[in-house]
Design an enzyme around this catalytic site. Structure first.
Site, PDB file in Angstrom:
ATOM      1  N   ASP A 526      18.001  26.145 -11.590  1.00  0.00           N
ATOM      2  CA  ASP A 526      19.140  26.812 -12.214  1.00  0.00           C
ATOM      3  C   ASP A 526      18.939  28.317 -12.028  1.00  0.00           C
ATOM      4  O   ASP A 526      17.835  28.770 -11.721  1.00  0.00           O
ATOM      5  CB  ASP A 526      19.189  26.434 -13.690  1.00  0.00           C
ATOM      6  CG  ASP A 526      20.411  26.988 -14.389  1.00  0.00           C
ATOM      7  OD1 ASP A 526      21.442  27.145 -13.715  1.00  0.00           O
ATOM      8  OD2 ASP A 526      20.321  27.277 -15.587  1.00  0.00           O
ATOM      9  N   THR A 528      20.281  31.015 -14.387  1.00  0.00           N
ATOM     10  CA  THR A 528      20.082  31.717 -15.644  1.00  0.00           C
ATOM     11  C   THR A 528      18.868  31.178 -16.386  1.00  0.00           C
ATOM     12  O   THR A 528      18.776  29.991 -16.668  1.00  0.00           O
ATOM     13  CB  THR A 528      21.332  31.576 -16.536  1.00  0.00           C
ATOM     14  OG1 THR A 528      22.468  32.016 -15.816  1.00  0.00           O
ATOM     15  CG2 THR A 528      21.174  32.386 -17.810  1.00  0.00           C
ATOM     16  N   ASP A 725      16.601  24.612 -18.056  1.00  0.00           N
ATOM     17  CA  ASP A 725      16.236  24.985 -19.419  1.00  0.00           C
ATOM     18  C   ASP A 725      16.036  23.786 -20.323  1.00  0.00           C
ATOM     19  O   ASP A 725      15.691  23.930 -21.482  1.00  0.00           O
ATOM     20  CB  ASP A 725      17.268  25.936 -20.028  1.00  0.00           C
ATOM     21  CG  ASP A 725      18.668  25.319 -20.092  1.00  0.00           C
ATOM     22  OD1 ASP A 725      18.779  24.088 -19.928  1.00  0.00           O
ATOM     23  OD2 ASP A 725      19.632  26.057 -20.309  1.00  0.00           O
TER      24      ASP A 725
END
Length: 838
Positions: A526, A528, A725
């Site tokens: 990912d 971010t 995340d």
């Protein structure tokens, strides 16, 4: 010791705590084993629940393939040997189990083949001399499916069971290790004079010249008996148990070999007339007391070295557990008191002073500081912390004081979860272990057959004295073939490797993840929070006229303190604490905010707001040009005006982590292809991908599309690791061959992924890749040592060298070689402790 078997997996939490205040699972021992027969969890169809092996009484997973149906009930087993014994005569097995339970009273069990005292001759416990928690759950390091309440030894491999939950008070030299070490030194003290008596004449030491053969025999008997039946008693007990349950292991061979040598020698001393002439050497029957005693002593040495190595692998865990302080400063209104750590509850407010360790996980409610989080992230630079920031128990507060609200205490803290995760992973089994399991299943019976064959061959075809040579060869085969090296090969590497990864913030869920990670060829990330920092930061401040950077930031932050906009937090963080007063605050929808700061009227917003509310400026065109440059770099530009005049701009973006470029270069050097999936716009994604040299990227991707993309890669034959995340990326993390959760350890569900990178740093992926490759290489080296050792050792012990060199391997030499093979495996595994991962 009342060894109670755990009878249900949903153990309630009672008041028992370990010294760190972590609640430990216990059982209701008043009701344990009340249900008849051996699978008392009948009717619970939860596949994750535990059942009881009806043969040995061990607690086993219902997910095992070892199960049998009998009279409408499914019974589960810890080992094929137990299943086979049950299926031959289930009524007898069930009756014996019920009788054992009834004899113990109130449903307690003797633990089947692993009940009673610890195999090391006493209760395992901490080194401070305190007895072990009678309700603590113990498990086998070689066979993690084996669990019981209280210490004992494993019914499969014979190893001492270890506490499943880490005790921070243990120094590593616990009672089990000290007990085994004491046995070894006593055995060595008695074996050395015994060896001199028996073997001295061969090297010119003739202490027995003035003693009769009978006197010499009795002296050797007196020296050997306490070694064999005192020091070696735990080894013999395990050997007997292994034959009783037919779970043959290294202790089976040790027991047979040493008892054959000892009992033969005992008959020679007590009844020399019954010994056949074929056994005689130089006119008298030989004695092998020294062989039995030295074998026991060398095996004890191997056990001591192994226990020592295991404690060394757990050193990092114990150091982590000791990071938390013993007390906390609890604040209640205007009062403050020091309380023990285990009395801290969620919601309590705690004061942390400069230089103190943060006691539990929580959120800062007042004050600010800089916190050293290197024990979690490995980063040496302290991290600024202000109100609403998260702090983690065990980290070190440096410069300022603050009050925090406890959000995670006891076993719920990040530190406790990390420690338990590492401990569980160290006990897990890699798929490659199945190879060793299959070999071990047939190995011991094959060795026993080989020993009998060697005895028969020497007895019929060997030189005089035939039976003496036959006995030596048979015992040497049994001893040299002890499969301890084979059993240690995989678990030792896994334990050391998992511990090494934890030091660098790479938390591995289980050994299977290590094995799969070695084969990964594609890394999906990912953007971010993985490639970037994951939160907006001010990347530039440009000022106009008389205002300097600190003033522009200070005025803007004073207003933004009253705003809930995501970009407001970036401005406040950058400016730090400000004492400026604010009045007449107003939010202008879609444009910005305004208000009076001290004696100045301040505007913070977009260019439209500034155009409408301020006078023109000769420097406006230059500022706009700089704003466009920052916008091309995907930054958001905020204008600041003071007293009706443009004062400057703030460029805010989610910056790329400093470590990301170097980490990506390392991943490429390792031969991995890197793909970026992000929900951001195409322009932002393209800018980041081009800057970092990403192999492939896809923008505007939803969680479902990430999942489908991972699936497609797997369908193409790729082995995929997905890093995210752990929240929005949960479906993709679950679909990937290896899910990697990125985070600082706070707010990350550590259990949700196969690998968790505590520091949230992309370098952790490279470290995890290196860790998996080095650990798997180490495992293969250990298996090679173990297989080759036995392939060479057994023929030598059987007499391969005799026709050429006239040499027959002594059982003592065989025992030394067997111990050396274990030491070589342990030493090779311990090399991982110093492996460089990044």
């Amino acid at each position: 010791m009342d060894n109670r078997i755990v009878t249900n997996c949903d153990r309630s939490l009672d008041s028992n705590k370990n010294p760190a205040g972590h609640r430990l699972p216990t059982v209701n021992t008043d009701n344990a084993m009340q249900l008849p027969i051996a699978n008392p969890i009948v009717g619970d169809e939860n596949p994750d629940s535990k059942a009881i092996d009806p043969v040995c009484g061990m607690r086993v997973d219902r997910s095992t393939n070892l199960h049998s149906d009998y009279q409408g009930t499914t019974y589960y087993f810890c080992h094929p040997g137990c299943q086979e014994k049950f299926e031959k005569n289930p009524d007898t097995v069930l009756a014996e189990r019920a009788a054992k339970d009834a004899a113990k009273g109130k449903g307690s069990s003797d633990g089947g083949c692993c009940g009673g005292q610890s195999g090391s001759g006493g209760q395992s416990g901490s080194s401070n001399g305190q007895p072990a928690d009678p309700n603590a759950i113990y498990t086998c390091p070689m066979d993690p499916e084996i669990e019981q309440v209280g210490p004992g030894d494993c019914p499969i491999c014979g190893m001492d069971l270890e506490p499943k939950f880490v005790d921070p008070s243990s120094s590593g030299d616990d009672q089990q290790y000290l007990n085994m070490r004491r046995r070894f030194w006593i055995g060595a003290a008695l074996s050395i004079p015994l060896l001199v008596l028996a073997m001295g004449p061969m090297v010119g030491i003739r202490l027995t010249d003035n003693l009769s053969t009978t006197t010499t025999g009795w002296l050797q008997l007196l020296l050997a008996t306490p070694v064999v039946f005192g020091c070696g008693w735990p080894l013999l007990v395990r050997g007997v148990k292994s034959f009783r349950t037919m779970n043959l292991n290294m202790f089976s061979l040790i027991a047979v070999g040493t008892m054959a040598a000892y009992l033969f020698s005992l008959v020679v001393v007590l009844l020399p007339g019954v010994i056949p002439q074929a056994f005689y050497e130089d006119g008298t029957p030989p004695l092998y007391f020294e062989a039995a005693a030295v074998i026991i002593t060398l095996v004890l040495l191997g056990q001591v070295l192994e226990l020592r190595a295991r404690h060394q692998t757990g050193g990092a865990i114990r150091e982590l557990l000791r990071l938390t302080p013993d007390t906390a400063h609890r604040v209640a209104g205007d009062s403050e008191e020091d309380v023990p750590l285990d009395e801290v509850k969620k919601g309590d407010r705690l004061r942390v002073r400069p230089g103190e360790k943060i006691p539990v996980d929580g959120t800062i409610v007042s004050g600010n500081s800089r916190v050293d989080e290197s024990m979690l992230t490995g980063e040496p630079m302290p991290v600024p912390k202000v109100r609403d920031d998260i702090v983690t128990g065990g980290t070190l507060n440096q410069t300022g004081a603050f009050v925090m609200e406890a959000t995670g205490v006891g076993s719920e803290t990040v530190l406790s979860r990390i420690v338990q995760m590492v401990a569980d992973a160290q006990r897990s089994r890699a798929p490659i272990q199945k190879l060793a399991d299959v070999v071990a299943q047939y190995f011991v019976p094959t060795v026993i057959v080989a020993s009998i064959t060697a005895f028969i061959g020497w007895a019929f075809f060997g030189p005089e004295p035939q039976l003496a040579h036959a006995l030596v060869a048979a015992v040497a085969v049994l001893i040299i073939a002890c499969p301890c090296a084979l059993g240690l090969a995989t678990p030792m590497s896994v334990m050391v490797g998992v511990g090494r990864g934890a030091k660098d913030g790479v938390l591995v869920k289980n050994a299977e993840m290590l094995e799969i990670m070695e084969r990964v060829d594609t890394i999906v990330v990912d953007k971010t929070g993985t490639l970037t920092q994951g939160r907006p930061e001010i990347i530039a401040v440009e000022t106009v006229g008389k205002w300097n950077e600190d003033e522009v930031l200070s005025f803007a932050a004073a207003l933004e303190n009253h705003s809930e906009h995501p970009l407001a937090h970036a401005i406040v963080r950058r400016a730090g604490e400000t004492n400026r007063s604010v009045s007449d605050f107003d939010s202008i929808t879609g444009q910005g905010i305004r208000g009076n700061v001290d004696t100045h009227n301040v505007l913070v917003g977009n260019s439209t707001l500034i155009d409408e509310q301020t006078k023109g400026s000769t420097e406006r065109s230059q500022i706009d040009a700089k704003a466009r440059e920052y916008q091309k770099r995907n930054a958001t530009v905020v204008y600041v005006a003071i007293d009706g005049e443009l004062a400057g701009i703030l460029a805010i973006a989610d910056p790329i982590k400093e470590s990301t470029p170097a980490a990506l270069a390392t991943l490429h050097d390792l031969g991995l292809r890197v793909v970026m999936l992000t929900g951001d716009a195409q322009g932002t994604a393209q800018s980041v991908a081009e800057e970092l040299g990403i192999d492939e990227f896809h923008a505007g991707v939803s969680p479902d599309e990430k999942l489908n993309f991972i699936r497609e890669l797997k369908n193409q034959g790729k082995v995929v690791a997905m890093a995210g995340d752990g929240i929005n990326d949960a479906p993709a993390l679950a679909e990937a061959n290896v899910g990697i959760a990125m985070g600082t350890g706070t707010g990350v569900a550590i259990e949700s992924a196969g690998i968790t990178l505590v520091g949230g740093d992309l370098r952790g992926i490279a470290a995890a890749t290196n860790l998996s490759r080095k650990t798997m290489r180490n495992i293969r080296q250990n298996l090679f040592f173990a297989f080759v050792y036995n392939a060479i050792g057994i023929p030598l012990a059987a007499g391969l060298l005799y026709p050429v060199f006239g040499l027959l391997l002594s059982p003592m030499v065989a025992a030394a070689a067997m111990s050396l093979s274990s030491v070589s495996v342990i030493g090779n595994a311990l090399r991982l402790r110093t492996a460089r991962l990044a």
